[in-house]
Write a protein that holds these residues in place. Sequence first.
Motif, PDB file in Angstrom:
ATOM      1  N   ARG A 189       0.821  -1.203   0.000  1.00 46.65           N
ATOM      2  CA  ARG A 189       0.000   0.000   0.000  1.00 46.65           C
ATOM      3  C   ARG A 189       0.859   1.259   0.000  1.00 46.65           C
ATOM      4  O   ARG A 189       1.848   1.352   0.728  1.00 46.65           O
ATOM      5  CB  ARG A 189      -0.915   0.005   1.213  1.00 46.65           C
ATOM      6  N   CYS A 190       0.461   2.234  -0.803  1.00 46.68           N
ATOM      7  CA  CYS A 190       1.198   3.498  -0.882  1.00 46.68           C
ATOM      8  C   CYS A 190       0.326   4.505  -1.610  1.00 46.68           C
ATOM      9  O   CYS A 190      -0.737   4.168  -2.137  1.00 46.68           O
ATOM     10  CB  CYS A 190       2.526   3.305  -1.626  1.00 46.68           C
ATOM     11  N   GLU A 191       0.780   5.738  -1.641  1.00 49.55           N
ATOM     12  CA  GLU A 191       0.101   6.736  -2.455  1.00 49.55           C
ATOM     13  C   GLU A 191       0.487   6.535  -3.915  1.00 49.55           C
ATOM     14  O   GLU A 191       1.662   6.335  -4.237  1.00 49.55           O
ATOM     15  CB  GLU A 191       0.479   8.155  -2.023  1.00 49.55           C
ATOM     16  N   VAL A 192      -0.493   6.580  -4.773  1.00 46.09           N
ATOM     17  CA  VAL A 192      -0.260   6.546  -6.213  1.00 46.09           C
ATOM     18  C   VAL A 192      -0.913   7.785  -6.798  1.00 46.09           C
ATOM     19  O   VAL A 192      -2.123   7.980  -6.651  1.00 46.09           O
ATOM     20  CB  VAL A 192      -0.834   5.261  -6.852  1.00 46.09           C
ATOM     21  N   ASN A 193      -0.111   8.633  -7.402  1.00 47.56           N
ATOM     22  CA  ASN A 193      -0.609   9.893  -7.955  1.00 47.56           C
ATOM     23  C   ASN A 193      -1.419  10.693  -6.937  1.00 47.56           C
ATOM     24  O   ASN A 193      -2.502  11.201  -7.221  1.00 47.56           O
ATOM     25  CB  ASN A 193      -1.412   9.652  -9.223  1.00 47.56           C
ATOM     26  N   GLY A 194      -0.872  10.776  -5.724  1.00 51.35           N
ATOM     27  CA  GLY A 194      -1.449  11.628  -4.700  1.00 51.35           C
ATOM     28  C   GLY A 194      -2.667  11.075  -4.006  1.00 51.35           C
ATOM     29  O   GLY A 194      -3.256  11.751  -3.154  1.00 51.35           O
ATOM     30  N   GLY A 195      -3.069   9.853  -4.335  1.00 47.56           N
ATOM     31  CA  GLY A 195      -4.251   9.260  -3.722  1.00 47.56           C
ATOM     32  C   GLY A 195      -3.982   7.845  -3.262  1.00 47.56           C
ATOM     33  O   GLY A 195      -2.875   7.322  -3.419  1.00 47.56           O
ATOM     34  N   PRO A 196      -4.987   7.185  -2.689  1.00 48.17           N
ATOM     35  CA  PRO A 196      -4.778   5.822  -2.190  1.00 48.17           C
ATOM     36  C   PRO A 196      -4.506   4.844  -3.321  1.00 48.17           C
ATOM     37  O   PRO A 196      -5.101   4.923  -4.396  1.00 48.17           O
ATOM     38  CB  PRO A 196      -6.105   5.506  -1.488  1.00 48.17           C
ATOM     39  N   GLY A 197      -3.594   3.919  -3.058  1.00 44.06           N
ATOM     40  CA  GLY A 197      -3.249   2.940  -4.077  1.00 44.06           C
ATOM     41  C   GLY A 197      -2.300   1.904  -3.527  1.00 44.06           C
ATOM     42  O   GLY A 197      -2.116   1.781  -2.310  1.00 44.06           O
ATOM     43  N   ALA A 198      -1.694   1.152  -4.425  1.00 48.04           N
ATOM     44  CA  ALA A 198      -0.791   0.087  -4.013  1.00 48.04           C
ATOM     45  C   ALA A 198       0.069  -0.325  -5.199  1.00 48.04           C
ATOM     46  O   ALA A 198      -0.271  -0.075  -6.366  1.00 48.04           O
ATOM     47  CB  ALA A 198      -1.574  -1.116  -3.488  1.00 48.04           C
ATOM     48  N   VAL A 199       1.183  -0.968  -4.877  1.00 47.00           N
ATOM     49  CA  VAL A 199       2.048  -1.587  -5.874  1.00 47.00           C
ATOM     50  C   VAL A 199       2.059  -3.083  -5.598  1.00 47.00           C
ATOM     51  O   VAL A 199       2.311  -3.500  -4.468  1.00 47.00           O
ATOM     52  CB  VAL A 199       3.490  -1.034  -5.809  1.00 47.00           C
ATOM     53  N   LEU A 200       1.769  -3.882  -6.612  1.00 46.44           N
ATOM     54  CA  LEU A 200       1.828  -5.336  -6.474  1.00 46.44           C
ATOM     55  C   LEU A 200       3.225  -5.795  -6.865  1.00 46.44           C
ATOM     56  O   LEU A 200       3.699  -5.491  -7.964  1.00 46.44           O
ATOM     57  CB  LEU A 200       0.781  -6.000  -7.364  1.00 46.44           C
ATOM     58  N   ARG A 201       3.871  -6.524  -5.950  1.00 48.45           N
ATOM     59  CA  ARG A 201       5.244  -6.983  -6.177  1.00 48.45           C
ATOM     60  C   ARG A 201       5.315  -8.504  -6.057  1.00 48.45           C
ATOM     61  O   ARG A 201       4.514  -9.120  -5.335  1.00 48.45           O
ATOM     62  CB  ARG A 201       6.195  -6.349  -5.158  1.00 48.45           C
ATOM     63  N   ASP A 202       6.304  -9.094  -6.749  1.00 48.61           N
ATOM     64  CA  ASP A 202       6.504 -10.525  -6.610  1.00 48.61           C
ATOM     65  C   ASP A 202       7.348 -10.823  -5.382  1.00 48.61           C
ATOM     66  O   ASP A 202       7.701  -9.915  -4.612  1.00 48.61           O
ATOM     67  CB  ASP A 202       7.108 -11.125  -7.888  1.00 48.61           C
ATOM     68  N   GLU A 203       7.672 -12.090  -5.188  1.00 50.60           N
ATOM     69  CA  GLU A 203       8.383 -12.500  -3.978  1.00 50.60           C
ATOM     70  C   GLU A 203       9.777 -11.909  -3.874  1.00 50.60           C
ATOM     71  O   GLU A 203      10.371 -11.873  -2.801  1.00 50.60           O
ATOM     72  CB  GLU A 203       8.450 -14.038  -3.892  1.00 50.60           C
TER      73      GLU A 203
END
Length: 309
Positions: free
Chosen positions: A245-259
Amino acid sequence: MRTETGGRAEEFQQLRPLLFSVSYRILGSVAEAEDAVQETWLRFEAAGAEPRSLKAYLSAAVTRISIDVLRSARVRREEYTGPWFPEPLLADPYQDPERAAELADSVSVAALLLLERLSPLERAVFVLREVFDFGFPEVAEAVGRSEAACRQLAARARRHMADGRPRYEADRKEREELAARFFDALSEGDVGGLRELLAGDVSLVGDGGGKAPQLARAVSGADPVARLLAAVFPRLARLDLVLDRCEVNGGPGAVLRDEEGRVLQTMALDVADGRIQDVRFVLNPDKLRHLGPVADVWAVHRRFRKLPR
């Protein structure tokens, strides 16, 4: 003792965050904005100019470069495979605590997609005037038009932007609380919990650019979107994928990462009227490279399809 070149470089570096932020809002591309800023430095260094206002001079230069890039980029975007979204930005380098919320809103995916409706000149004028508060004399110098023409361009741009904005936009605290509930429900595969957070006409769309697996078309409606999300994300966790979970373009979002921490996709949530209005994914690896090493999304997709339901 500083050399002249060293001093100029230091002054330029101090303004680099502003120049990047202006260019990114005009272009919607991290890579192209970084290139525009670098080209601005090369021209500034070659010109040997000593302008009265370095901020105005460099902002005008990066704006003109960005306008030229945008004009050529529009042809590529018209030929783009599937929906086109801006490259995700996790942190805007230009920091102004007094205007943090306003600046964050101006870099949201929703705002950048609205800016796509404007002509390159309208977009540049809107960004300089409405986002960064440049005076009309500076705006006119930057875009090579009269002040009167810039006032007309700004007025048209404001109307276009206002027409596309939701009636009521959530404040930051409300967005964060809604996003926390959303991600909790997502991790649990809670269809009902997701459904109550989504607008009735919510849309889920992915930008793969033909280079990543993506939905054939947008999914619309609270129930279909909730069921799709609840079916997919708990299964992704079984592949040891992590939703960061993180800010993406100034709003709520997330980055999906592999192992191994490599990037697979980003997710951005658009919140208004107390509900999530849009869920947007960027999967095109070309748009993710600035975030770090990128995973082989097709290999992950093949592993996902082999999972028992």
